[in-house]
Design an enzyme around this catalytic site. Structure first.
Site, PDB file in Angstrom:
ATOM      1  N   GLU A  35     -55.092  15.001  16.187  1.00 23.29           N
ATOM      2  CA  GLU A  35     -54.457  16.092  15.427  1.00 23.29           C
ATOM      3  C   GLU A  35     -54.143  15.591  14.022  1.00 23.29           C
ATOM      4  OE1 GLU A  35     -53.533  19.434  15.618  1.00 23.29           O
ATOM      5  OE2 GLU A  35     -52.814  18.945  13.605  1.00 23.29           O
ATOM      6  N   CYS A  43     -49.645  27.805  15.633  1.00 16.87           N
ATOM      7  CA  CYS A  43     -48.796  28.662  16.474  1.00 16.87           C
ATOM      8  C   CYS A  43     -47.372  28.127  16.586  1.00 16.87           C
ATOM      9  CB  CYS A  43     -49.427  28.805  17.854  1.00 16.87           C
ATOM     10  SG  CYS A  43     -48.426  29.780  18.984  1.00 16.87           S
ATOM     11  N   ALA A 116     -60.441  13.944  12.544  1.00 16.65           N
ATOM     12  CA  ALA A 116     -61.601  13.625  13.390  1.00 16.65           C
ATOM     13  C   ALA A 116     -62.874  14.227  12.809  1.00 16.65           C
ATOM     14  CB  ALA A 116     -61.375  14.162  14.789  1.00 16.65           C
ATOM     15  N   GLY A 182     -52.388  43.433   3.142  1.00 18.70           N
ATOM     16  CA  GLY A 182     -52.896  43.369   4.511  1.00 18.70           C
ATOM     17  C   GLY A 182     -51.896  43.962   5.489  1.00 18.70           C
ATOM     18  N   GLY A 183     -52.242  45.130   6.024  1.00 18.28           N
ATOM     19  CA  GLY A 183     -51.367  45.781   7.012  1.00 18.28           C
ATOM     20  C   GLY A 183     -51.808  45.442   8.415  1.00 18.28           C
ATOM     21  N   ILE A 186     -49.957  39.948  10.989  1.00 23.03           N
ATOM     22  CA  ILE A 186     -49.020  39.087  10.271  1.00 23.03           C
ATOM     23  C   ILE A 186     -48.245  39.885   9.224  1.00 23.03           C
ATOM     24  CG2 ILE A 186     -48.838  37.116   8.673  1.00 23.03           C
ATOM     25  CD1 ILE A 186     -51.088  35.772  10.146  1.00 23.03           C
ATOM     26  N   GLU A 205     -52.962  48.181   2.310  1.00 26.59           N
ATOM     27  CA  GLU A 205     -53.959  47.972   3.364  1.00 26.59           C
ATOM     28  C   GLU A 205     -55.305  48.559   2.921  1.00 26.59           C
ATOM     29  OE1 GLU A 205     -54.565  46.492   6.323  1.00 26.59           O
ATOM     30  OE2 GLU A 205     -56.453  47.589   6.360  1.00 26.59           O
ATOM     31  N   ALA A 322     -53.203  32.785  20.603  1.00 27.80           N
ATOM     32  CA  ALA A 322     -52.833  31.499  21.198  1.00 27.80           C
ATOM     33  C   ALA A 322     -53.105  31.475  22.704  1.00 27.80           C
ATOM     34  CB  ALA A 322     -51.358  31.218  20.928  1.00 27.80           C
ATOM     35  N   HIS A 446     -34.475  49.754  39.297  1.00 27.94           N
ATOM     36  CA  HIS A 446     -33.785  50.691  38.409  1.00 27.94           C
ATOM     37  C   HIS A 446     -32.423  50.114  38.055  1.00 27.94           C
ATOM     38  CE1 HIS A 446     -32.521  54.501  36.700  1.00 27.94           C
ATOM     39  NE2 HIS A 446     -31.390  54.387  37.391  1.00 27.94           N
TER      40      HIS A 446
HETATM   41  P1  NAI Z   1     -55.460  40.860  10.585  1.00 31.10           P
HETATM   42  O1  NAI Z   1     -56.920  40.781  10.729  1.00 31.10           O
HETATM   43  O2  NAI Z   1     -54.621  41.264  11.723  1.00 31.10           O
HETATM   44  O3  NAI Z   1     -55.093  41.881   9.407  1.00 31.10           O
HETATM   45  C1  NAI Z   1     -55.565  41.736   8.105  1.00 31.10           C
HETATM   46  C2  NAI Z   1     -55.490  43.093   7.437  1.00 31.10           C
HETATM   47  O4  NAI Z   1     -55.746  42.929   6.064  1.00 31.10           O
HETATM   48  C3  NAI Z   1     -56.510  44.078   7.958  1.00 31.10           C
HETATM   49  O5  NAI Z   1     -55.837  45.265   8.285  1.00 31.10           O
HETATM   50  C4  NAI Z   1     -57.474  44.257   6.785  1.00 31.10           C
HETATM   51  O6  NAI Z   1     -58.015  45.525   6.742  1.00 31.10           O
HETATM   52  C5  NAI Z   1     -56.563  43.986   5.601  1.00 31.10           C
HETATM   53  N1  NAI Z   1     -57.219  43.512   4.395  1.00 31.10           N
HETATM   54  C6  NAI Z   1     -58.211  42.597   4.295  1.00 31.10           C
HETATM   55  N2  NAI Z   1     -58.503  42.373   2.988  1.00 31.10           N
HETATM   56  C7  NAI Z   1     -57.651  43.141   2.250  1.00 31.10           C
HETATM   57  C8  NAI Z   1     -57.437  43.341   0.853  1.00 31.10           C
HETATM   58  N3  NAI Z   1     -58.124  42.678  -0.064  1.00 31.10           N
HETATM   59  N4  NAI Z   1     -56.481  44.227   0.450  1.00 31.10           N
HETATM   60  C9  NAI Z   1     -55.762  44.884   1.381  1.00 31.10           C
HETATM   61  N5  NAI Z   1     -55.923  44.730   2.724  1.00 31.10           N
HETATM   62  C10 NAI Z   1     -56.841  43.864   3.147  1.00 31.10           C
HETATM   63  O7  NAI Z   1     -55.029  39.445   9.979  1.00 31.10           O
HETATM   64  P2  NAI Z   1     -53.615  38.757   9.875  1.00 31.10           P
HETATM   65  O8  NAI Z   1     -52.531  39.755   9.939  1.00 31.10           O
HETATM   66  O9  NAI Z   1     -53.689  37.876   8.695  1.00 31.10           O
HETATM   67  O10 NAI Z   1     -53.564  37.893  11.189  1.00 31.10           O
HETATM   68  C11 NAI Z   1     -54.513  36.842  11.363  1.00 31.10           C
HETATM   69  C12 NAI Z   1     -54.803  36.558  12.804  1.00 31.10           C
HETATM   70  O11 NAI Z   1     -53.676  36.029  13.435  1.00 31.10           O
HETATM   71  C13 NAI Z   1     -55.227  37.783  13.562  1.00 31.10           C
HETATM   72  O12 NAI Z   1     -56.477  37.510  14.134  1.00 31.10           O
HETATM   73  C14 NAI Z   1     -54.189  37.966  14.621  1.00 31.10           C
HETATM   74  O13 NAI Z   1     -54.772  38.281  15.858  1.00 31.10           O
HETATM   75  C15 NAI Z   1     -53.477  36.616  14.687  1.00 31.10           C
HETATM   76  N6  NAI Z   1     -52.045  36.818  14.880  1.00 31.10           N
HETATM   77  C16 NAI Z   1     -51.597  37.304  16.048  1.00 31.10           C
HETATM   78  C17 NAI Z   1     -50.265  37.536  16.238  1.00 31.10           C
HETATM   79  C18 NAI Z   1     -49.806  38.120  17.513  1.00 31.10           C
HETATM   80  O14 NAI Z   1     -50.583  38.177  18.453  1.00 31.10           O
HETATM   81  N7  NAI Z   1     -48.578  38.603  17.615  1.00 31.10           N
HETATM   82  C19 NAI Z   1     -49.270  37.231  15.226  1.00 31.10           C
HETATM   83  C20 NAI Z   1     -49.858  36.778  14.021  1.00 31.10           C
HETATM   84  C21 NAI Z   1     -51.191  36.565  13.874  1.00 31.10           C
END
Ligand code: NAI
Length: 470
Positions: A35, A43, A116, A182-183, A186, A205, A322, A446
């Protein structure tokens, strides 16, 4: 250069790599996990766990501030101490990463902190602060190098006003105005946190909807709450660049399509436009392992195209979750140890820790219809649950999607309080190919939130008790 031998080298100590290493250790394999930053990966250190700690702190704060009075609970002098909160969050991270190191020791896994590089189908070169050594493996190399935050060239991270998720979970001051590009998952999780702590929120978004891929009925509940609390959501818009104003604030330029543009003033920009896989730069291509745009394709058994080299987790592709990485790690460990295993799960559930939470398993209604399946949908609102009223969180619903012909469950979608915990019942039901009747006839205690799952299935059958079945 020092040389030694082991059974397996696992590259990367995140939820994929560390779980794989522990399982290999349990299976009496001589394993070295390499690592380069911190065991636990994104994560544990900068992603899932720290963000959930902040989410829970912001939830507690808002609950007391905005909802306590309605329950007869009053607080005076309520305040947020960001330093204390960060220290608390860091303490959780430390406990977990220390725990992983302890599990490594207890299972005979050697952790090497270093970089690595795969130099052959059976050799890995590791550079540590003390020098470089070559490790020869007798059985396998597991690539678990994860993914990294995507940076937009016109929004280069400066760690202060233009930040990524890693910095966003370490803020010691809440910005007055926060603009999130990005909506997605995260963006909305952290947006909810800082909105609760008082930041004026703007979400930009690119697509016409938030959380692409999630059932739009669920997303609408989260969006409504964000907007009700003052957030500005700008969809179908691209952030093009920014200029710094004289007062230190930023003017973010947006392309709204059809030649329209706008500029939004903010104090901080969080870029959350996705993650890119870390398959390049590890030496894989040089020895013939297929790497496609950073992804390392792997089959149902975690095998790459080169014998003895496996790949797990984010580096293998979507969904980047994760728990998916961890399960793949377990599967690959079993296979390397000579046991029968495969990635043959029915669904990979996902939990999105927005406010309220969204959790999903299996097919959405639209996905099922796209597959040509005639579907039966059952729904049940949290507002009809006594327990939801008692915890003062009644927004949202359970939605189950089933095959109309057989009543077999195909998908479960929950938006509402504790959705992230409630979804496991749905995931189990899908794994066991349960029917609406199986879940609907299971006695649920319940008063609990979980009763909503039972009632949604009964609604699918046309006879939920606590709502009118239409
Ligand atoms: P994401 O893929 O969920 O969302 C990125 C968003 O940004 C999309 O809606 C996309 O349309 C938008 N976007 C892309 N380029 C853009 C631009 N130039 N201007 C405006 N909007 C734009 O990616 P995110 O939120 O960064 O998460 C990354 C990864 O981490 C995901 O694959 C997610 O599965 C994972 N993750 C999972 C979590 C959970 O399970 N609770 C928590 C945090 C992350």
């Amino acid at each position: 250069m020092a040389k030694r031998t082991c059974d397996v080298v696992v590259i990367g100590g995140g939820p994929g790599g560390y779980v794989c290493s522990i399982r290999l250790g349990q299976l009496k394999q001589k394993v070295i996990c390499v690592e380069k930053e911190e065991v636990g990966g994104v994560c544990l250190n900068w992603g899932c766990v720290p963000s959930k700690a902040l989410i829970s702190a912001s939830h507690t704060y808002e609950k007391v501030k905005d909802h306590g009075a309605g329950m007869g609970v009053f607080a005076e002098g309520l305040r947020v101490d960001s330093d204390k909160m960060q220290d608390w969050k860091n303490g959780i991270v430390k406990k977990l990463t220390t725990g992983v190191r302890g599990l490594f020791r207890g299972n005979g896994v050697e952790l090497v902190m270093g970089n690595a590089r795969v130099t052959g189908p059976r050799t890995v070169e590791v550079t540590t602060k003390d020098g470089t050594e070559t490790i020869e493996v007798t059985k396998a190399i597991v690539v678990a190098t994860g993914s990294s935050t995507i940076e937009i060239p016109s929004f280069k991270f400066d760690g202060k006003q233009i930040i990524g998720a890693k910095e966003a979970v370490s803020l010691r001051q809440v910005p007055k105005r926060l603009l999130i590009i990005g909506g997605g998952v995260i963006g909305l999780e952290l947006g909810c946190v800082y909105q609760k702590f008082g930041a004026e929120l703007t979400v930009v978004e690119a697509t016409p909807g938030l959380l692409p891929g999630v059932d739009p009925e669920c997303t609408a509940v989260v969006e409504k709450r964000l907007v009700k609390k003052g957030a500005k959501i700008i969809k179908s818009a691209m952030a093009k660049g920014y200029e710094k104003n004289a007062d230190g604030s930023l003017g973010v330029k947006l392309d709204l399509g059809d030649g329209k543009e706008d500029t939004v003033a903010t104090d901080m920009v969080l870029v959350a436009v996705g993650m890119r896989p870390n398959g390049a730069g590890v030496g894989l291509e040089e020895i013939g392992v297929k790497v496609e745009r950073g992804f390392v394709p792997a089959d149902h058994f975690g095998r790459t195209n080169v014998d003895g080299i496996y790949a797990i987790g984010d580096v293998t592709g979507q969904p980047m979750l994760a728990h998916k990485a961890s399960k793949e790690g377990e599967v690959v460990a079993e296979i390397i140890a000579g046991h029968k295993a495969a990635k043959d799960w029915v669904s990979i559930p996902a939990a999105i820790f927005t406010d309220p939470e969204i959790a999903v398993a299996g097919l959405t209604e639209a996905q099922a219809k796209d597959k040509g399946i005639d579907v039966r949908v059952g729904k049940f609102p949290f507002s009809a649950l006594g327990r939801a009223m008692a915890v003062n969180e009644t927004e949202g619903f359970f939605k189950v999607v089933a095959d109309k012909k057989t009543n077999e469950l195909l998908g479960v979608h929950i938006v509402g309080p504790e959705a992230s915990d409630l979804i496991s019942e749905g995931a189990l039901a899908l794994e066991m190919h349960a029917f609406l009747e199986d879940v609907g006839m299971t006695i649920h205690p319940h008063p609990t939130l979980g009763e909503g799952m039972m009632e949604a299935c009964m609604n699918g059958l046309g006879h939920a008790i606590h709502i009118l079945n239409r």
